[in-house]
Design a protein around this motif. Structure first.
Motif, PDB file in Angstrom:
ATOM      1  N   SER A  20      24.203 -15.288 -32.934  1.00  0.00           N
ATOM      2  CA  SER A  20      25.452 -15.178 -32.176  1.00  0.00           C
ATOM      3  C   SER A  20      26.319 -16.425 -32.307  1.00  0.00           C
ATOM      4  N   THR A  34      30.862 -15.209 -26.345  1.00  0.00           N
ATOM      5  CA  THR A  34      30.132 -14.225 -27.151  1.00  0.00           C
ATOM      6  C   THR A  34      28.870 -13.777 -26.419  1.00  0.00           C
ATOM      7  N   LYS A  37      29.744 -11.371 -23.581  1.00  0.00           N
ATOM      8  CA  LYS A  37      30.077 -10.028 -24.058  1.00  0.00           C
ATOM      9  C   LYS A  37      28.825  -9.264 -24.488  1.00  0.00           C
ATOM     10  N   ILE A  38      27.912  -9.973 -25.173  1.00  0.00           N
ATOM     11  CA  ILE A  38      26.677  -9.320 -25.624  1.00  0.00           C
ATOM     12  C   ILE A  38      25.841  -8.887 -24.428  1.00  0.00           C
ATOM     13  N   LEU A  41      27.147  -5.713 -23.140  1.00  0.00           N
ATOM     14  CA  LEU A  41      26.749  -4.594 -23.992  1.00  0.00           C
ATOM     15  C   LEU A  41      25.284  -4.238 -23.783  1.00  0.00           C
ATOM     16  N   TYR A  56      19.675  -3.639 -31.223  1.00  0.00           N
ATOM     17  CA  TYR A  56      21.028  -4.132 -31.445  1.00  0.00           C
ATOM     18  C   TYR A  56      21.113  -5.654 -31.286  1.00  0.00           C
ATOM     19  N   PHE A  57      20.555  -6.124 -30.165  1.00  0.00           N
ATOM     20  CA  PHE A  57      20.639  -7.545 -29.836  1.00  0.00           C
ATOM     21  C   PHE A  57      19.264  -8.057 -29.415  1.00  0.00           C
ATOM     22  N   LEU A  75      21.873 -10.702 -33.770  1.00  0.00           N
ATOM     23  CA  LEU A  75      22.505  -9.393 -33.911  1.00  0.00           C
ATOM     24  C   LEU A  75      21.983  -8.686 -35.157  1.00  0.00           C
ATOM     25  N   GLY A  79      23.869  -4.090 -34.111  1.00  0.00           N
ATOM     26  CA  GLY A  79      24.518  -4.963 -33.141  1.00  0.00           C
ATOM     27  C   GLY A  79      25.866  -5.444 -33.639  1.00  0.00           C
ATOM     28  N   CYS A  80      25.931  -5.808 -34.924  1.00  0.00           N
ATOM     29  CA  CYS A  80      27.208  -6.241 -35.500  1.00  0.00           C
ATOM     30  C   CYS A  80      28.226  -5.109 -35.482  1.00  0.00           C
ATOM     31  N   TYR A  83      29.404  -4.724 -31.954  1.00  0.00           N
ATOM     32  CA  TYR A  83      30.266  -5.831 -31.529  1.00  0.00           C
ATOM     33  C   TYR A  83      31.640  -5.743 -32.166  1.00  0.00           C
ATOM     34  N   LYS A  86      34.452  -3.877 -30.589  1.00  0.00           N
ATOM     35  CA  LYS A  86      35.190  -4.500 -29.492  1.00  0.00           C
ATOM     36  C   LYS A  86      36.318  -5.395 -30.014  1.00  0.00           C
TER      37      LYS A  86
END
Length: 260
Positions: A20, A34, A37-38, A41, A56-57, A75, A79-80, A83, A86
């Protein structure tokens, strides 16, 4: 695990990932933002029992400038992709181009790891792989020489259990245990921790393996992973699905071709 010097891009024990920190750097935002936000999610994902946030993460950490551990996320491709949804405009496009390129590079690195040196076209990479193969061969020879006096005792210990060594299965495909283990890793069956191979979660608790402690000398104990008959059949089916068959089947197919 393949790690870069800055510990930002890696091939994780279980998945290829991007840190990240690098994500934040690429899209021009603070790492704390970051992370925030993760986490949002992750919270959304975990409300659905059918989804796993670790697909994902993956929670992780890194050493900060003061030596203290700080939180970060790894990620995966998924996950990427989540992300980047967004993001918008130029920022979203550039980040997409960035992570697609990074994962392609990691895929290529894994491919080269599992490819024999003579099959690599790039002369520099071919030479590097050849050197690595020679070093591995020398290490194996040294290990075998060291373990030779213990081999009889070792084999006796393993024969006490209904387990099949990877090297025995590998022989059916004219592969070394090292190459066969790498093949299973590339197919997403197992990953390595230290000197031991472990199954990924999706293949655990199916009765494919047994973990056995054994005395490789009278006073030293080690652990090894052995395949059950069910596990051997699982490997056979998986490899056949991927176009890899045993030597016996190759011979049979060649004979059939001649007869036809």
């Amino acid at each position: 695990m393949v790690m870069r010097k800055n510990n930002i891009v890696n091939i994780n024990v279980e998945k290829e990932t991007i840190n990240s920190q690098l994500v934040a750097n690429e899209i021009g935002e603070r790492h704390t933002e970051t992370i925030r936000k993760i986490r949002t999610l992750v919270g959304y994902i975990e409300t659905d029992a059918k989804l796993r946030s670790s697909d994902y993460f993956i929670q992780s950490s890194y050493k900060g400038g003061n030596g203290q551990q700080r939180p970060c996320y790894l990620l995966t491709r998924l996950g990427c992709e989540m992300y980047v949804n967004k993001l918008s405009g130029k920022k979203g496009t550039l980040f997409t181009a960035f992570y697609v390129k990074k994962f392609h590079e990691m895929d290529e690195e894994l491919r080269l790891q599992n490819q024999d040196s003579y099959m690599i076209e790039d002369p520099v990479k071919r030479a590097e792989k050849w050197i690595a193969e020679q070093n591995e061969r020398k290490q194996l020879e040294a290990d075998n020489k060291k373990l030779k006096p213990k081999a009889k005792y070792y084999d006796h210990q393993l024969s006490l259990d209904d387990g099949i060594k990877t090297s025995v299965i590998a022989q059916n495909y004219s592969m070394s245990a090292v190459k066969f283990n790498r093949l299973l890793h590339s197919l997403g069956v197992q990953y390595k921790v230290g000197k031991n191979w472990l199954l990924y979660k999706k293949y655990q608790n199916h009765g494919y393996i047994i973990q056995r402690e054994f005395n490789y000398t009278e006073d030293k104990i080690a652990t090894t992973m052995l395949w059950t008959p069910k596990g051997k059949q699982f490997i056979y089916n998986l490899l056949k699905e991927n176009g890899i068959v045993t030597d016996n089947e190759k011979v049979s197919d060649n004979l059939q071709g001649v007869l036809d």
